[in-house]
Design an enzyme around this catalytic site. Structure first.
Site, short mmCIF file in Angstrom:
data_model
loop_
_atom_site.label_atom_id
_atom_site.label_comp_id
_atom_site.label_asym_id
_atom_site.label_seq_id
_atom_site.Cartn_x
_atom_site.Cartn_y
_atom_site.Cartn_z
CB ALA A 12 23.82 -44.73 23.19
N GLY A 13 21.92 -41.81 24.39
CA GLY A 13 21.08 -40.72 23.88
C GLY A 13 21.86 -39.43 23.74
CG ASN A 14 19.86 -35.72 22.97
OD1 ASN A 14 20.16 -36.10 21.84
ND2 ASN A 14 18.70 -35.15 23.24
NE ARG A 86 13.64 -31.38 34.08
CZ ARG A 86 13.77 -30.18 34.64
NH1 ARG A 86 12.70 -29.58 35.15
NH2 ARG A 86 14.93 -29.58 34.69
CG ASN A 124 17.46 -35.49 36.53
OD1 ASN A 124 17.95 -35.29 37.64
ND2 ASN A 124 17.80 -34.80 35.46
CG HIS A 179 19.93 -31.99 39.80
ND1 HIS A 179 20.45 -30.77 39.47
CD2 HIS A 179 19.67 -32.62 38.63
CE1 HIS A 179 20.50 -30.67 38.14
NE2 HIS A 179 20.03 -31.78 37.62
N1 APR Z 1 19.57 -49.35 29.56
C1 APR Z 1 20.31 -48.56 28.78
N2 APR Z 1 19.82 -47.45 28.18
C2 APR Z 1 18.54 -47.17 28.37
C3 APR Z 1 17.69 -47.94 29.18
C4 APR Z 1 18.26 -49.09 29.79
N3 APR Z 1 17.53 -49.89 30.57
N4 APR Z 1 16.47 -47.39 29.16
C5 APR Z 1 16.53 -46.30 28.37
N5 APR Z 1 17.78 -46.16 27.89
C6 APR Z 1 18.31 -45.16 26.96
C7 APR Z 1 17.30 -44.69 25.92
O1 APR Z 1 17.08 -45.68 24.93
C8 APR Z 1 17.99 -43.44 25.41
O2 APR Z 1 18.80 -43.71 24.27
O3 APR Z 1 18.71 -43.97 27.60
C9 APR Z 1 18.86 -42.98 26.58
C10 APR Z 1 18.47 -41.62 27.14
O4 APR Z 1 18.79 -40.70 26.19
P1 APR Z 1 17.88 -39.39 25.88
O5 APR Z 1 16.46 -39.79 25.77
O6 APR Z 1 18.51 -38.66 24.74
O7 APR Z 1 18.04 -38.56 27.25
P2 APR Z 1 19.27 -37.65 27.72
O8 APR Z 1 18.99 -36.23 27.32
O9 APR Z 1 20.55 -38.26 27.35
O10 APR Z 1 19.04 -37.70 29.32
C11 APR Z 1 19.13 -38.90 30.03
O11 APR Z 1 19.79 -37.84 32.08
O12 APR Z 1 19.83 -35.61 32.76
C12 APR Z 1 19.14 -36.80 32.76
O13 APR Z 1 16.86 -36.04 32.91
C13 APR Z 1 17.81 -36.67 32.08
O14 APR Z 1 17.00 -38.72 33.01
C14 APR Z 1 17.49 -38.12 31.83
C15 APR Z 1 18.85 -38.71 31.50
#
Ligand code: APR
Length: 312
Positions: A12-14, A86, A124, A179
């Site tokens: 639920a990140g970005n 990243r 990624n 990618h």
């Molecule tokens: N289960 C569910 N969510 C998780 C887990 C898990 N085991 N581990 C981490 N997360 C959550 C994090 O807590 C975070 O809220 O995944 C979310 C990732 O969100 P961001 O850090 O905002 O990253 P985002 O920009 O959304 O990118 C996520 O997609 O494009 C790719 O390279 C990027 O690998 C990255 C992914």
């Protein structure tokens, strides 16, 4: 009576937040924004904000935040962005060891909670993550796909449109392969409303555009300290919508190859058709000798990373 689709967003990140916003706005179904227990407040807060956003927009969809795997049970579509993004100076491959553990855990849960879902992986390094997700779940290759090609092609199309001074709507281009830095922007099929792009843009300019496309994600990471999210989310939603509405969009996506292009037991970006059956077709198109060589290099890079992941 038709029931609403259920869309589970793991992470639920970005990107996850933007995915939820798009899915809700387009009324693709009810959305569950899932994250780890430490982040459940963020997931629930975004969900509430987005439901209120829907009240403004007048869209019907329930959006909930959760860290309980039971809440994603029976999802029709799962989009995975769980993992770390990243930071400046990092390649996608640098994320391997952290995100591999995460994707394995996610896979185990999907296996029991939503065995019939269409799964789109975004985390990624993409090609390895989608390979691993399919391996861990044992889901059919037609139901597990990776999002990269739609995004990389959109970047390529934008740069071409700007250079040619035309609308981005009239540019058609595909990026195949892995990618990463070895991705393959396919110039031989690139047209501006049917006109081969080579008639409108010089080879030097094209080469510069190919380079910028390959580094397109990194360019954004350098600017904002984390990776892109608007275009990645739109790209994954395009794929989810094609599945849910049986649109049969022809898009480049990381697909499970079983002999196509000469590769077996590998995920890389190729042209596919996405419909109600998932990845219904993988299209084998003729490439120039140069493009074939680039695809070979890209496939080798992905294979190397998959081999490395097997030791982790
Ligand atoms: N289960 C569910 N969510 C998780 C887990 C898990 N085991 N581990 C981490 N997360 C959550 C994090 O807590 C975070 O809220 O995944 C979310 C990732 O969100 P961001 O850090 O905002 O990253 P985002 O920009 O959304 O990118 C996520 O997609 O494009 C790719 O390279 C990027 O690998 C990255 C992914």
């Amino acid at each position: 009576m038709a029931r609403r689709n259920k869309i589970a967003l793991i992470g639920a990140g970005n990107i996850g937040g933007e995915l939820a916003a798009l899915a809700a706005r387009r009324e693709l179904g009810d959305v569950v924004l899932f994250d780890i227990p430490e982040k459940v407040g963020v997931a629930q807060g975004k969900a509430l904000d987005l439901e209120q956003n829907n009240a403004v927009l007048g869209a019907d969809a329930s959006i909930t935040g959760s860290s309980n795997w039971d809440d994603i049970a029976g999802a029709d579509v799962v989009i995975i962005t769980a993992g770390v993004p990243r930071k400046p100076g990092m390649s996608r491959d640098d994320l391997l060891s952290i995100n591999l553990k995460i994707i394995r855990g996610v896979g185990e849960n999907l296996k029991s909670k939503c065995p019939n879902a269409f799964v789109i992986v975004v985390s990624n390094p993409l090609d390895v993550m989608v390979y691993e997700l399919q391996r861990v779940t044992g889901f059919p290759g037609t139901k597990v796909v990776g999002m990269a090609g739609v995004l990389d092609s959109a970047r390529f199309q934008l740069f071409l449109a700007r250079e040619a001074g035309v609308s981005v709507k009239d540019v058609r281009a595909m990026v195949l392969g892995g990618h990463g830095d070895t991705m393959v922007p396919v110039i031989s099929y690139c047209t501006i409303n049917g006109i081969p792009v080579t008639q409108l843009i010089t080879p030097e300019k094209l080469a510069a555009i190919v380079d910028r496309t390959r580094g397109g994600g990194g360019e954004i990471v350098k600017l904002m300290g984390t990776s892109a999210y608007y275009a990645p989310a739109s790209s994954a939603i395009t794929m989810a919508e094609s599945y849910l509405k049986d649109q049969k969009r022809l898009v480049p996506a990381a697909a499970h190859l079983n002999g196509e292009y000469g590769y077996k037991d590998l995920y890389i970006g190729v042209p596919v058709v996405i419909g109600a059956g998932g990845v219904e077709k993988i299209l084998t198109i003729t490439l120039t000798a140069d493009e074939k060589a680039m695809l070979e290099k890209s496939a080798a890079a992905v294979r190397e990373l998959i081999d490395a992941s097997k030791k982790l």
